[in-house]
Design an enzyme around this catalytic site. Structure first.
Site, mmCIF file in Angstrom:
data_model
loop_
_atom_site.group_PDB
_atom_site.id
_atom_site.type_symbol
_atom_site.label_atom_id
_atom_site.label_comp_id
_atom_site.label_asym_id
_atom_site.label_seq_id
_atom_site.Cartn_x
_atom_site.Cartn_y
_atom_site.Cartn_z
ATOM 1 N N HIS A 110 -7.503 -42.676 -26.877
ATOM 2 C CA HIS A 110 -8.178 -43.899 -26.387
ATOM 3 C C HIS A 110 -7.522 -45.152 -26.967
ATOM 4 C CE1 HIS A 110 -11.496 -42.688 -23.885
ATOM 5 N NE2 HIS A 110 -12.039 -41.906 -24.796
ATOM 6 N N GLY A 114 -11.205 -47.022 -15.088
ATOM 7 C CA GLY A 114 -10.949 -48.085 -14.104
ATOM 8 C C GLY A 114 -11.002 -49.431 -14.794
ATOM 9 N N CYS A 127 -15.892 -36.958 -21.682
ATOM 10 C CA CYS A 127 -15.763 -38.299 -22.242
ATOM 11 C C CYS A 127 -16.829 -39.183 -21.618
ATOM 12 C CB CYS A 127 -14.370 -38.837 -21.903
ATOM 13 S SG CYS A 127 -14.089 -40.527 -22.436
ATOM 14 N N PRO A 160 -12.734 -26.980 -23.000
ATOM 15 C CA PRO A 160 -13.202 -28.090 -22.151
ATOM 16 C C PRO A 160 -13.526 -29.320 -22.988
ATOM 17 C CG PRO A 160 -14.579 -26.130 -21.851
ATOM 18 C CD PRO A 160 -13.699 -25.861 -23.025
ATOM 19 N N HIS A 177 -8.528 -36.930 -29.253
ATOM 20 C CA HIS A 177 -9.143 -37.578 -28.089
ATOM 21 C C HIS A 177 -9.326 -39.080 -28.363
ATOM 22 C CE1 HIS A 177 -12.248 -37.501 -24.674
ATOM 23 N NE2 HIS A 177 -12.463 -38.673 -25.231
ATOM 24 N N GLU A 178 -9.833 -39.410 -29.559
ATOM 25 C CA GLU A 178 -10.106 -40.824 -29.872
ATOM 26 C C GLU A 178 -8.813 -41.613 -30.074
ATOM 27 O OE1 GLU A 178 -12.972 -41.858 -29.200
ATOM 28 O OE2 GLU A 178 -13.748 -39.820 -29.031
HETATM 29 ZN ZN LIG Z 1 -13.458 -40.459 -24.587
#
Ligand SMILES: [Zn+2]
Length: 224
Positions: free
Chosen positions: A187, A40, A141, A138, A183-184
């Site tokens: 981001h 958010g 974060c 799975p 994953h990073e």
């Molecule tokens: Zn993360």
């Protein structure tokens, strides 16, 4: 990225009161934060800027990295991007140590291809996928606190980038470490795992405890 699939630690009522008291007390709090921002926050949707090569070893970048290390250790992360402490620049940290591994049994560690890896600072990363096989496991974060879901990731990749001393490196990674890196890097591109997850597997990590305790569960958003 975090390993908190199951939230076994909950805070007491007294801790909630202290937390609430601190919340209403006005306090200067600016990025780089000592906490991890939550989904958010527009910073998690920003595309992170490359760090200019001549600034990699500057005091400003060093102070961001130092703050990242502090937060990384406090939250016991396996991966953390600079954006998650409010600074959208292309830096992430990764580590997988024996304490992280302990959360999984030997068979799980083998299935997930988990290898120990010391703390690494990665600046201006570039990846090249080496094995396009997608592996589903799975993922959680710290910026989507209290949830996890299945995410498909490529099995192996080559990572190029700079370390915190300004030296460039190139290294190949498989399995779980390749997952952390993907994953990073997501981001750094303003992507969270909720954009790429199998939506039907999105799970509240303490749904069963919520039932057991009649809904009286609080999740801490700060380091424990
Ligand atoms: Zn993360």
């Amino acid at each position: 990225m975090t390993l908190n699939f199951n939230q076994s630690r909950f805070i007491s009522y007294k801790q909630v009161r202290t937390w609430y008291a601190n919340l209403v007390k006005p306090r200067k709090n600016e990025a780089p934060y000592r906490h991890i921002i939550q989904i958010g926050d527009p910073t998690l949707r920003a595309t992170s800027e490359k760090v200019p090569t001549h600034l990699i070893t500057s005091p400003e970048i060093k102070s961001v990295i130092d703050q990242m290390k502090l937060v990384f250790n406090k939250y016991k992360c396996v991966g953390l991007s600079a954006a998650q402490i409010g600074i959208p620049i292309q830096i992430f940290l990764m580590e997988f140590n024996k304490n992280h591994a302990k959360l999984f049994n030997k068979q799980e560690q083998k299935n997930m291809e988990m290898l120990h890896y010391p703390l690494k600072v990665v600046i201006n990363p570039e990846i090249k996928i080496l094995d396009y096989t997608k592996i589903i496991f799975p993922e959680a974060c710290e910026s989507i606190k209290g949830f996890y879901a299945d995410v498909a990731r490529y099995r192996s990749l080559n990572l190029k980038g700079f370390d915190e001393n300004g030296n460039n490196f190139s290294e190949n990674f498989n399995g779980w470490l390749a997952r952390i890196i993907q994953h990073e890097i997501d981001h750094l591109n303003g992507i969270t795992y909720t954009d790429v997850m199998d939506r039907k597997t999105f799970t509240c990590s303490c749904w069963n405890v919520i039932n057991e305790r009649g809904g009286r569960v609080e999740l801490p958003y700060g380091p424990q």
